[in-house]
Design an enzyme around this catalytic site. Structure first.
Site, PDB file in Angstrom:
ATOM      1  N   ILE A  14       0.830  -1.533  -0.011  1.00  0.00           N
ATOM      2  CA  ILE A  14      -0.289   0.200  -0.066  1.00  0.00           C
ATOM      3  C   ILE A  14       0.392   1.334  -0.162  1.00  0.00           C
ATOM      4  O   ILE A  14       1.863   1.621   0.271  1.00  0.00           O
ATOM      5  CB  ILE A  14      -0.751  -0.030   1.551  1.00  0.00           C
ATOM      6  CG1 ILE A  14      -2.009  -1.264   0.989  1.00  0.00           C
ATOM      7  CG2 ILE A  14      -1.715   1.165   1.011  1.00  0.00           C
ATOM      8  CD1 ILE A  14      -2.642  -1.158   2.681  1.00  0.00           C
ATOM      9  N   HIS A  15       0.947   2.134  -0.838  1.00  0.00           N
ATOM     10  CA  HIS A  15       1.077   3.216  -1.035  1.00  0.00           C
ATOM     11  C   HIS A  15       0.299   4.566  -1.483  1.00  0.00           C
ATOM     12  O   HIS A  15      -0.662   4.273  -2.174  1.00  0.00           O
ATOM     13  CB  HIS A  15       3.049   2.781  -1.346  1.00  0.00           C
ATOM     14  CG  HIS A  15       2.914   2.601  -3.137  1.00  0.00           C
ATOM     15  ND1 HIS A  15       3.104   3.393  -4.301  1.00  0.00           N
ATOM     16  CD2 HIS A  15       2.814   1.217  -3.449  1.00  0.00           C
ATOM     17  CE1 HIS A  15       3.223   2.662  -5.316  1.00  0.00           C
ATOM     18  NE2 HIS A  15       2.621   1.584  -5.005  1.00  0.00           N
ATOM     19  N   GLY A  16       1.361   5.852  -2.258  1.00  0.00           N
ATOM     20  CA  GLY A  16       0.521   6.468  -2.776  1.00  0.00           C
ATOM     21  C   GLY A  16      -0.894   6.303  -3.951  1.00  0.00           C
ATOM     22  O   GLY A  16      -1.515   6.600  -4.419  1.00  0.00           O
TER      23      GLY A  16
END
Length: 156
Positions: A14-16
């Site tokens: 999970i990241h931007g």
């Protein structure tokens, strides 16, 4: 399996980009993370849970638990994330059905060599991708939804 909206390989999980691009496109209510190490790490689990947008539940599974969740049927629209194609290979080997795999972030490290632009794969990962293709699982590269979809079959 209609509830599995996206099975994605991204070594950052999970990241931007995942949150801003894919979550806007797909009506997912849950993010399922399949990773044996993260499943044993309460701190990382908490960090990933906090990275998810409001209203989206994060579930972190071991590879075996992820395969079982898929085989049992997902209750809500979900995105599954794994760091490597080898995780999905194990999930499929355990009897779970995954119709398509999206390859996002796989950076160059160790034995990984460039597969496409800034996406790299080592020999084992390439073998796993070939195995998916042989089993009729679609494998595409698309870092964000606005990017052109690239069929991995032509890159191996």
């Amino acid at each position: 399996m209609e509830q599995l909206l996206l099975a994605r390989v991204d070594d950052r999980l999970i990241h931007g980009q995942v949150m801003t691009a894919w979550m806007k496109l797909l009506p997912a209510k849950e993010i399922l993370i399949a990773d044996d190490k993260v499943a044993k790490d309460p701190f990382m689990t908490q960090v990933l849970t906090m990275a998810a947008p409001g209203g989206v539940k994060v579930k972190v599974y071991s590879v075996e638990e992820a395969a079982k969740a898929l085989k049992d049927g997902l209750k809500v629209p979900s995105i599954m994330l794994a760091k490597t194609p080898l995780t999905y290979e194990k999930i499929v080997d355990l009897g779970a059905h995954i119709p398509a795999i999206n390859i996002g972030g796989m950076g160059i490290s160790g034995e990984r060599k460039t597969l496409y632009k800034n996406i790299a794969a080592d020999p084992q990962e390439r073998d796993a991708i070939r195995k998916f293709l042989d089993q009729g699982i679609q494998v595409k590269i698309q870092v964000i939804p606005a990017d052109k979809v690239v069929d991995v079959a032509g890159l191996l």
